[in-house]
Write an enzyme that holds these catalytic residues in place. Structure first.
Site, short mmCIF file in Angstrom:
data_model
loop_
_atom_site.label_atom_id
_atom_site.label_comp_id
_atom_site.label_asym_id
_atom_site.label_seq_id
_atom_site.Cartn_x
_atom_site.Cartn_y
_atom_site.Cartn_z
N SER A 42 -4.95 2.98 4.80
CA SER A 42 -5.02 1.55 4.52
C SER A 42 -5.92 0.82 5.52
O SER A 42 -7.10 1.11 5.61
CB SER A 42 -3.60 0.97 4.49
OG SER A 42 -3.57 -0.29 3.86
N ASP A 158 -2.15 2.37 -2.17
CA ASP A 158 -2.17 2.42 -0.72
C ASP A 158 -1.56 3.70 -0.16
O ASP A 158 -0.47 4.11 -0.55
CB ASP A 158 -1.40 1.20 -0.20
CG ASP A 158 -1.61 0.96 1.28
OD1 ASP A 158 -1.19 1.81 2.08
OD2 ASP A 158 -2.20 -0.08 1.62
#
Length: 278
Positions: A42, A158
């Protein structure tokens, strides 16, 4: 025989808190700690990619310090899509402007791997070839907020959902000394240090805060198991700064510097010990 260890950096996810990675990188460079490879999840994938491209952390810092509320709002392209509120097109355009249109992993000065999550199979997907921009876009796709990213017939979200601090990926890349940076505060049931801001969010949650808190909880639950293989864990004190407060970059960066400075002596000591054993 004195052989230098291959040092890997595992950069965790955490929204705006990932800006603390910039401060960590600045101190590691100043202290001449070489980084041979980076694995990022991320926000860690984003900062890691920018650093891996030209090793110039001052450029990344300059970009981060220009972020303000107006600039952040300009990057939000609301999507009428069932998989997320934000399309990510404007964020992608900004990344292209910063890094260039055709950056591949082979173009990078430091080996990089970006971690995403497969939505269908709920497993870790490591992207270390092809387009760096696509890899970063996949890795930052916070579920429910960003639309899912299609990559090679997979729908990716993510990476923090399955691997918030990718120490294992760094090890598979060949690192034999791993520095992990965890920017997600550990959540305890009896935590009395909850900020007034967080208390207000919890009393009157909106849909954005609910999604962010759920994501935060999912990451925190996994983090401890993910960092077990690290030689050093750096934890910037950013728990009381909001997950989406990108406009507070200066504070994040400073906390990253403080945490890294606190770890430098131990890093150097442990590197010397490991080299002496060989």
């Amino acid at each position: 025989m004195n052989v230098r260890r291959k040092i890997g950096l595992a950069l965790g996810g955490g929204g705006a808190r990932g800006l603390a990675h910039i401060g960590v990188l600045k101190v590691l460079q100043q202290e001449m700690i070489p980084i041979d490879m980076i694995a990022g999840t991320s926000a860690g994938a984003l900062i890691g990619a920018m650093f891996a491209q030209d090793k110039d952390v001052s450029i990344i810092e300059s970009i981060a310090l220009q972020l303000n509320k107006k600039k952040l709002l300009s990057l939000v392209d609301f999507a009428l899509h069932r998989s997320g509120f934000v399309g990510g097109r404007k964020v992608g355009s900004l990344l292209k402007m910063i890094m260039g249109h055709d950056v591949t992993f082979e173009d990078l000065k430091i080996p990089l791997a970006c971690v995403a999550s497969d939505l269908a199979e709920w497993k870790e997907i490591v992207i270390d070839h092809g387009s760096v921009l696509e890899a970063v876009r996949a890795s930052i796709s916070i579920p429910g907020i960003f639309t899912v990213f299609k990559w090679k017939n997979r729908f990716l979200i993510d990476g923090g959902i399955v691997n918030p601090v990718p120490v294992n990926v760094t090890k598979r890349m060949g690192a034999d000394f791993i520095i992990a940076v965890d920017v997600m505060p550990t959540i305890h049931a009896d935590d009395n240090e909850v900020s007034e801001k967080r208390q207000e969010i919890l009393k009157e949650p909106n849909i954005f805060s609910v999604l962010v808190q759920a994501y935060h909880l999912a990451q925190s639950a996994l983090t401890e198991s993910c960092i077990k293989g690290a030689d050093i864990v750096i934890r910037p004190n950013v728990g009381n700064i909001g997950f989406g407060d990108f406009f507070r970059a200066r504070e994040f960066i400073e906390q990253g510097k403080i945490a890294a400075r606190d770890s430098i002596s131990e890093i150097k000591k442990r590197l010397e010990i490991k080299e002496a054993i060989l």
